[in-house]
Design an enzyme around this catalytic site. Structure first.
Site, PDB file in Angstrom:
ATOM      1  N   ASP A   1      28.889  10.677  27.063  1.00  0.00           N
ATOM      2  CA  ASP A   1      30.111  10.127  27.659  1.00  0.00           C
ATOM      3  C   ASP A   1      31.158   9.883  26.580  1.00  0.00           C
ATOM      4  O   ASP A   1      30.883   9.141  25.634  1.00  0.00           O
ATOM      5  CB  ASP A   1      29.811   8.774  28.326  1.00  0.00           C
ATOM      6  CG  ASP A   1      28.956   8.925  29.571  1.00  0.00           C
ATOM      7  OD1 ASP A   1      29.353   9.682  30.464  1.00  0.00           O
ATOM      8  OD2 ASP A   1      27.883   8.287  29.644  1.00  0.00           O
TER       9      ASP A   1
ATOM     10  N   HIS B   1      23.634  14.209  27.730  1.00  0.00           N
ATOM     11  CA  HIS B   1      24.884  13.828  28.399  1.00  0.00           C
ATOM     12  C   HIS B   1      25.648  12.831  27.528  1.00  0.00           C
ATOM     13  O   HIS B   1      25.211  11.696  27.338  1.00  0.00           O
ATOM     14  CB  HIS B   1      24.589  13.227  29.776  1.00  0.00           C
ATOM     15  CG  HIS B   1      25.826  12.822  30.504  1.00  0.00           C
ATOM     16  ND1 HIS B   1      26.749  13.729  30.963  1.00  0.00           N
ATOM     17  CD2 HIS B   1      26.306  11.604  30.831  1.00  0.00           C
ATOM     18  CE1 HIS B   1      27.743  13.089  31.549  1.00  0.00           C
ATOM     19  NE2 HIS B   1      27.497  11.796  31.484  1.00  0.00           N
TER      20      HIS B   1
ATOM     21  N   HIS C   1      34.821  10.681  33.402  1.00  0.00           N
ATOM     22  CA  HIS C   1      34.333   9.953  34.571  1.00  0.00           C
ATOM     23  C   HIS C   1      33.947   8.485  34.324  1.00  0.00           C
ATOM     24  O   HIS C   1      33.395   7.843  35.228  1.00  0.00           O
ATOM     25  CB  HIS C   1      33.159  10.712  35.219  1.00  0.00           C
ATOM     26  CG  HIS C   1      32.020  10.947  34.280  1.00  0.00           C
ATOM     27  ND1 HIS C   1      31.852  12.144  33.606  1.00  0.00           N
ATOM     28  CD2 HIS C   1      30.996  10.156  33.888  1.00  0.00           C
ATOM     29  CE1 HIS C   1      30.766  12.061  32.857  1.00  0.00           C
ATOM     30  NE2 HIS C   1      30.226  10.872  33.006  1.00  0.00           N
TER      31      HIS C   1
ATOM     32  N   ASP D   1      21.305  10.571  28.990  1.00  0.00           N
ATOM     33  CA  ASP D   1      22.463  10.131  28.210  1.00  0.00           C
ATOM     34  C   ASP D   1      22.140  10.061  26.713  1.00  0.00           C
ATOM     35  O   ASP D   1      21.148   9.427  26.320  1.00  0.00           O
ATOM     36  CB  ASP D   1      22.918   8.741  28.665  1.00  0.00           C
ATOM     37  CG  ASP D   1      23.498   8.766  30.063  1.00  0.00           C
ATOM     38  OD1 ASP D   1      23.468   9.831  30.702  1.00  0.00           O
ATOM     39  OD2 ASP D   1      23.988   7.712  30.525  1.00  0.00           O
TER      40      ASP D   1
ATOM     41  N   ASP E   1      27.332  14.083  36.192  1.00  0.00           N
ATOM     42  CA  ASP E   1      27.563  12.638  36.286  1.00  0.00           C
ATOM     43  C   ASP E   1      28.787  12.173  37.066  1.00  0.00           C
ATOM     44  O   ASP E   1      28.873  10.999  37.379  1.00  0.00           O
ATOM     45  CB  ASP E   1      27.579  12.027  34.870  1.00  0.00           C
ATOM     46  CG  ASP E   1      27.252  10.540  34.873  1.00  0.00           C
ATOM     47  OD1 ASP E   1      26.573  10.070  35.813  1.00  0.00           O
ATOM     48  OD2 ASP E   1      27.671   9.829  33.944  1.00  0.00           O
TER      49      ASP E   1
END
Length: 992
Positions: free
Chosen positions: A121, A119, A514, A370, A233
């Site tokens: 970000d 994941h 997000h 993550d 998420d």
């Protein structure tokens, strides 16, 4: 920071747009006195005193029939029946003990798909660029090497913003390897948007735009079309996203962050996999198969099964000696011949327990977290140990299991095969669900309703950029057609401006992430996002100016382009189009040379006159009735418990306390022929109520603006509360992503923070006779905690972290302009059952008011003395106003197949809005009619001819098999459609 501070004033003063002075007078039209609006004609500037809106009665059927279709699971009912208690569930803290019978799989083996993922970000604790440099590029580089070592290995990836940055820096050998891995099904792109967007604060314009940006990039560079959604998420999930994914051609999606009580309830009912259907759908055309992950998190401890202490032992990045360990104090063991039997049995036990929560014998077990798989060693640890476990399990026929690595599509394909979907029997296997998944709580009373408001300055900036992008896209697309006409105009900077447009799309897309629009990133990351948004606003001003220049020249042969001296200047400030002038002696003429009403107002440097009474009441009169209303402010504090409010969580110390001021506020009242206003200067907020005295849309609602400054506060949140005599009975309505309305129930069994919901563009309360709508120009948290009340949280300043990984409070507050409109409407012919329906729609007037607020008019001026070439008196590309319920979402030039140039095609995106007819149509100021969703294509544009128009999927990935040039657009209510459109100049409008 400095740029943002200086321009704070510009943004603060962005007021909503104004009377749509529909001056679509073509040069030399036969009747210069009239303007063609649809069928009739109306006097030049203002609609007549009593213009009746022409709504076809057939167009009213949609809203009245909606909501009559029932789903198996209606989320409003689920909230109603759940006790929202939180008993200790044993090893699965928020669940229950799962048991199974050893021989349940004898007839049909358990199929396990372990799906490795990472994941990433696009900005959170580091900026996008820093994450890419430190982590993401290494993950992707290793992915290419490690997947090629063993063709049984699989990996999925979601964020195209990162992938495209990486792709730009790799050689053709690596690129070919990636394409091969995709072709062989080892590597899959899931969702394929620019980011994995927030689903509460984001507007559907930006959600669609980031999907198009990602999907277009993938098609052009990889020739690949994603087919499943992956959203592990975002903090709560919206059915709008499900609808948009369905429209892009997806049939499957996955979600994760849902209230723990709902997860538990769905686990007991085995409804974690369901067909998600829109509340308003009269059939089943919006159904999309959705998988909800059952446990607390998407990390490894919470994805192999119900017991995190055991699952953590199968996260081989946590082997002893590494940087991270298991908080349950039992470390993983590397798999070898001596322990493989016991270890394989342990994890199979978890797989079996997890599979008991679902209706089939196909199991999904994600394997990631993550920014995982950065180092080559981690790939080896995970893939080699798991392969040993799989090989052992699969070699024991009496265990009845087949375990392997898989992609998300591998899982869904096996699931559909197993459940015989596509045959008649399929519908019975998975239930149909309607509704949404807000407000999210991950444990205890920790509701994530704080982020609905966190960093509101940037939530406002986001909408300003959206409005500029839409204007720039449409004008640029038209200017491009215009410029292709002659040598002289080929100097139009089409390629440079297309680069600016692309950069703006990507900056807006990045901000939908997000941790961006949510206001949940580190301070310096927020500044990075803000700077990108701001630069794009500035760049788009250039695109708009260049495009308008070429479109409004009377004699196109006068065209010359000089970037140093643009023809037009953007006006920085406006209300009912307001322009700053340097003399009170001003005359304003319309295109036909007729004088236009003006009101000269002072530009104030600050508050000057003092009065000692704060005003309280608003009366709205119609048909002799008046409604009592008052607006007040209130403070929320944060609890004295260990866990306090932060960027994500709202944990108040009880009900809000009234806003008390020791000194009376300064009050300034201004009266004028166009508008009158009252401004109250309080210590933390400058509050303005403005009433427009104009015929038409703007006179229908009150403009409310608050300039909020809580920079000196400590653990406080400022709310604006509107109280009225409307008998709303604990029901209120909020929009989801500016796309649809979701009814809400304020529940006394839940804490205050659970009764706060996201508002993207509007919220309303109503009773049998009246509806009161708060329209918003920015996303904020909203609630209706008492009968007849609406309150909106405008800013929050919090001194501590709320333990969700951010590691800081929210203390970077800015002076922030919040802009609203308050609309009171009489309801006619409503019945009591309507109040209980799972669906509701705004009126047409309400839709239009929202558009005015979110897409303000953009005034531009030329200097009178600069030898300006002659301009046409008006440029109106459309033949007439579109039908009232039809909205042009975008007209977005598509990139050429090869380099970064624009092509001669654009994506025309239309949305037909669902609306409620049970309101007055008189004097709404709407100059349009409705036409059952039909538009004749050749009657659309004046100066342009539609050379071709073909339907396509939402993000241009798929064309229907029978796609051909169409002459009539035909859309159902609520539908969003994309068309590929080619425009050419009409011969009549070529050069003289």
């Amino acid at each position: 920071e400095r740029l943002l501070a200086e321009n704070n004033e510009i943004i603060s003063n962005i007021r909503d747009s104004v009377i749509n002075l529909s001056e679509s007078v073509k040069d030399g039209q036969k009747n210069p006195e009239a303007v063609n609006i649809g069928q009739g004609s109306v006097s030049e500037l203002f609609p007549s005193a009593s213009a009746l809106l022409a709504v076809d009665s057939e167009d009213c059927l949609f809203a009245s029939k909606s909501g009559s279709h029932t789903s198996d699971v209606q989320m409003l009912d689920v909230y109603d029946i759940l006790p929202f208690d939180n008993p200790d569930g044993g090893v699965w803290k928020q669940g229950f003990d799962i048991t199974y019978n050893e021989n349940e799989w004898d007839g049909e083996p358990l199929q396990v798909f372990v799906v490795p993922h990472s994941h990433n970000d696009p900005g959170w604790l580091k900026t996008f660029d820093d994450y890419f440099r430190d982590q993401t590029q290494h993950i992707l580089n290793n992915m290419v090497l490690k997947l090629q070592e063993d063709n049984r290995r699989k990996f999925i990836w979601s964020e195209v913003s990162y992938f495209s940055k990486w792709w730009d820096g790799i050689d053709s050998q690596k690129r070919d390897a990636v394409k091969r891995l995709i072709k062989d099904g080892q590597f899959e792109i899931v969702t394929g948007g620019w980011v994995m967007p927030d689903e509460a604060s984001s507007h559907y314009f930006a959600l669609i735009d980031q999907l198009i940006e990602g999907h277009q990039w993938l098609e052009k560079n990889l020739g690949v079309k994603p087919k499943s959604g992956w959203a592990v998420d975002p903090f709560g999930h919206s059915p709008t996203m499900a609808y948009l994914l369905k429209r892009t051609g997806f049939s499957k999606m996955l979600i994760q962050r849902v209230h723990y009580s709902i997860k538990k309830h769905f686990s007991t009912q085995k409804t974690l996999e369901f067909f998600w259907r829109q509340n308003w759908d009269l059939g089943s055309s919006t159904d999309i198969l959705c998988h909800m992950m059952p446990f607390y998190s998407y990390d490894v401890p919470h994805t192999c099964g119900p017991d995190p202490k055991i699952c953590c032992q199968f996260d081989f990045k946590r082997l002893p000696g590494g940087r991270i360990s298991c908080p349950w104090r039992v470390p993983p063991e590397a798999i070898h011949a001596g322990n493989v039997q016991h270890r394989a049995w342990m994890i199979l036990d978890q797989y079996r327990k997890k599979s008991k929560l679902f209706r089939t014998k196909v199991l999904l077990a994600p394997l990631g977290d993550d920014f995982r798989y950065t180092e080559s060693s981690e790939w080896d640890q995970q893939y080699q140990n798991y392969q040993k476990l799989f090989d052992y399990m699969n070699s024991r026929p009496e265990w009845h299991v087949k375990a392997q690595f898989g992609t998300l599509s591998d899982y869904f394909e096996a699931l559909l095969k197993e459940s015989n979907l596509g045959e008649e029997s399929s519908n019975s296997l998975f239930p149909v669900l309607s509704g949404d998944f807000f407000t999210y709580a991950d444990r205890d009373h920790h509701y994530w309703s704080g982020y609905f408001t966190s960093r509101p300055f940037y939530k406002r900036l986001d909408r300003v950029l959206e409005s500029y992008i839409r204007a720039a896209e449409i004008l640029y697309s038209l200017a491009l057609v215009q410029s292709s006409k002659s040598e002289k105009m080929s100097v139009f900077p089409s390629v440079d401006n297309y680069k600016l447009l692309t950069e703006a799309r990507r900056n807006l897309g990045l901000f939908q992430h997000h941790d961006a629009i949510t206001g949940t990133a580190k301070d310096w990351v927020v500044v990075d996002y803000g700077t990108r948004l701001f630069h794009s606003i500035m760049n788009l001003k250039k695109v708009i100016i260049d495009s308008v220049h070429i479109l409004i020249l009377r004699d196109k042969s006068d065209y010359n382009y000089d970037s140093a001296t643009p023809l037009l200047k953007m006006v920085k400030r406006f209300s009912v189009v307001s322009v700053n002038v340097n003399s009170p002696k001003v005359k304003l003429l319309s295109p036909l040379g007729k004088p236009v009403n003006v009101q000269i107002s002072a530009v104030w440097d600050g508050a000057t006159t003092v009065s000692h009474e704060a005003y309280q009441k608003i009366n709205s009169k119609e048909e002799g009735k008046s409604n009592q209303m008052k607006v007040e402010f209130a403070w929320y504090g944060t609890t004295s418990n260990r866990d306090k409010s932060g960027a994500y969580l709202f944990l108040p110390d009880g009900d809000a306390k009234p806003y008390i001021f020791t000194d009376p506020p300064t009050i300034r009242v201004a009266h004028g022929t166009i508008f009158s206003e009252v401004v109250c200067f309080f210590h933390h907020v400058t509050h303005t109520m403005r009433l427009y005295k104009v015929q038409g849309l703007e006179g229908q609602s009150l403009e409310v603006s608050n300039i909020v400054d809580i920079r000196g506060e400590y653990n406080r949140e400022l709310a604006m509360r509107i109280s009225s005599d409307i008998n709303s009975q604990n029901r209120f309505y909020t929009d989801l992503n500016g796309y649809q309305i979701q009814p809400r129930q304020t529940m006394s069994k839940l804490p205050i923070q659970a009764n706060i919901y996201p508002m993207t563009t509007m919220a309303y309360i109503q009773d049998v006779g009246v509806r009161l709508t708060l329209h918003s120009a920015q996303s904020l948290g909203v609630a209706s905690l008492k009968n007849g009340q609406l309150e909106v949280i405008m800013d929050r300043r919090l001194m501590q972290d709320d333990n969700r990984g951010l590691g800081q409070g929210v203390q970077d507050n800015k002076i922030t302009a919040n802009v609203f409109r308050l609309l009171l409407e009489r309801r006619h012919g409503t019945d009591v059952n309507e109040e209980k329906a799972p669906v509701s729609f705004p009126s047409l007037l309400s839709h239009m008011t929202s558009l005015f607020l979110n897409h303000p008019l953009i005034p531009m001026t030329t200097n009178a003395d600069s030898g300006v070439p002659e301009l046409i008196s008006s440029f109106a590309p459309l033949v007439s106003s579109l039908p009232c319920d039809m909205h042009i979402v975008n007209l977005r030039t598509i990139q050429a197949k090869v380099d970064t140039k624009p092509s001669d095609e654009a994506a025309l995106i239309l949305h037909r809005k669902g609306f409620d007819c049970k309101f007055s149509n008189r004097d709404t100021g709407l100059l349009c009619s409705t036409t059952q969703g039909k538009i004749q294509v050749h009657k659309l544009f004046t100066k342009f001819r539609v050379e071709s128009l073909t339907p396509t999927s939402l993000s241009l990935m798929h064309s229907p098999p029978d796609a051909r040039n169409i002459s009539e657009i035909n859309m159902n209510s609520m539908e969003i459609n994309t068309f590929r459109i080619r425009l050419r100049l009409n011969p009549a409008f070529t050069l003289r």
